[in-house]
Design a protein around this motif. Structure first.
Motif, mmCIF file in Angstrom:
data_model
loop_
_atom_site.group_PDB
_atom_site.id
_atom_site.type_symbol
_atom_site.label_atom_id
_atom_site.label_comp_id
_atom_site.label_asym_id
_atom_site.label_seq_id
_atom_site.Cartn_x
_atom_site.Cartn_y
_atom_site.Cartn_z
ATOM 1 N N LEU A 69 0.420 -0.998 -0.187
ATOM 2 C CA LEU A 69 -0.456 -0.203 -0.193
ATOM 3 C C LEU A 69 0.802 1.088 0.091
ATOM 4 O O LEU A 69 0.480 2.530 -0.618
ATOM 5 C CB LEU A 69 -1.053 -0.183 1.979
ATOM 6 N N GLY A 79 2.207 1.958 -3.676
ATOM 7 C CA GLY A 79 1.502 2.186 -3.976
ATOM 8 C C GLY A 79 0.643 1.470 -5.504
ATOM 9 O O GLY A 79 0.148 1.262 -5.692
ATOM 10 N N VAL A 80 1.018 -0.036 -4.672
ATOM 11 C CA VAL A 80 1.086 -1.408 -5.376
ATOM 12 C C VAL A 80 -0.922 -1.023 -5.276
ATOM 13 O O VAL A 80 -1.360 -1.236 -4.309
ATOM 14 C CB VAL A 80 1.295 -2.498 -4.612
ATOM 15 N N GLY A 81 -1.337 -1.247 -6.122
ATOM 16 C CA GLY A 81 -3.276 -0.966 -6.124
ATOM 17 C C GLY A 81 -4.120 -2.253 -5.267
ATOM 18 O O GLY A 81 -3.591 -3.295 -7.048
ATOM 19 N N PHE A 82 -4.445 -2.964 -5.497
ATOM 20 C CA PHE A 82 -5.197 -4.194 -5.213
ATOM 21 C C PHE A 82 -6.253 -3.895 -4.375
ATOM 22 O O PHE A 82 -6.396 -3.370 -3.367
ATOM 23 C CB PHE A 82 -3.877 -5.008 -5.339
ATOM 24 N N ASP A 83 -7.142 -5.058 -4.473
ATOM 25 C CA ASP A 83 -8.243 -5.339 -3.760
ATOM 26 C C ASP A 83 -8.057 -5.750 -2.607
ATOM 27 O O ASP A 83 -7.009 -6.885 -2.379
ATOM 28 C CB ASP A 83 -9.554 -6.271 -4.366
ATOM 29 N N LEU A 84 -8.157 -4.542 -1.207
ATOM 30 C CA LEU A 84 -7.632 -5.514 -0.235
ATOM 31 C C LEU A 84 -8.456 -6.331 0.597
ATOM 32 O O LEU A 84 -8.275 -7.452 2.184
ATOM 33 C CB LEU A 84 -8.287 -4.524 0.941
#
Length: 140
Positions: free
Chosen positions: A44, A47-52
């Protein structure tokens, strides 16, 4: 507090042989839990975007949000909860680890805030002094 924890509690009420986790496995799972939390935090911050929702089984309670991985994770944890009550909560849950760290910090700070204060204006704060020595020094 957690709906998935409550679901594990309900499944844990089923009759089944209860077994304690071997100490080595419990320790390994706690390391995995901290590692998972650290990985999520680093990702996070980077800046890595993923669905928590993919790392917690909470999404299983929302039909639109639950992926195949989350359904598998939740089902496995619920099945294991028959034998090892609340395994996800006690050994793997990264949200639980955050709560645990916050509670540890609050308890630690509370211990430092609730130390007795000497009634004398001549006493300085020194960790090496005990309450008795402060009181005795103030009496003279």
């Amino acid at each position: 507090m957690c709906p998935f924890g409550a679901a594990q509690e309900l499944v844990g009420l089923a009759d089944g042989p209860r077994r304690a986790l071997p100490a080595k496995i419990a320790r390994l799972l706690r390391i995995v839990r901290s590692g998972l939390l650290l990985s999520i935090t680093v990702a996070l911050l980077a800046g890595v975007g993923f669905d928590l929702a993919t790392v917690e089984p909470f999404a299983v309670f929302s039909a639109r949000a639950a992926s195949g991985w989350v359904l598998f994770l939740a089902g496995t944890c619920l099945l294991v909860s028959v034998f090892h009550p609340r395994l996800w909560c006690r050994a793997l849950c990264p949200t639980g680890r955050i709560v645990q760290l916050l509670m540890w910090g609050l308890l630690r700070s509370r211990r430092t805030l609730t130390r007795p204060v000497a009634p004398s204006r001549y006493v300085t704060v020194d960790e090496r002094l005990s309450w008795q020595s402060v009181k005795a020094a103030g009496d003279t």
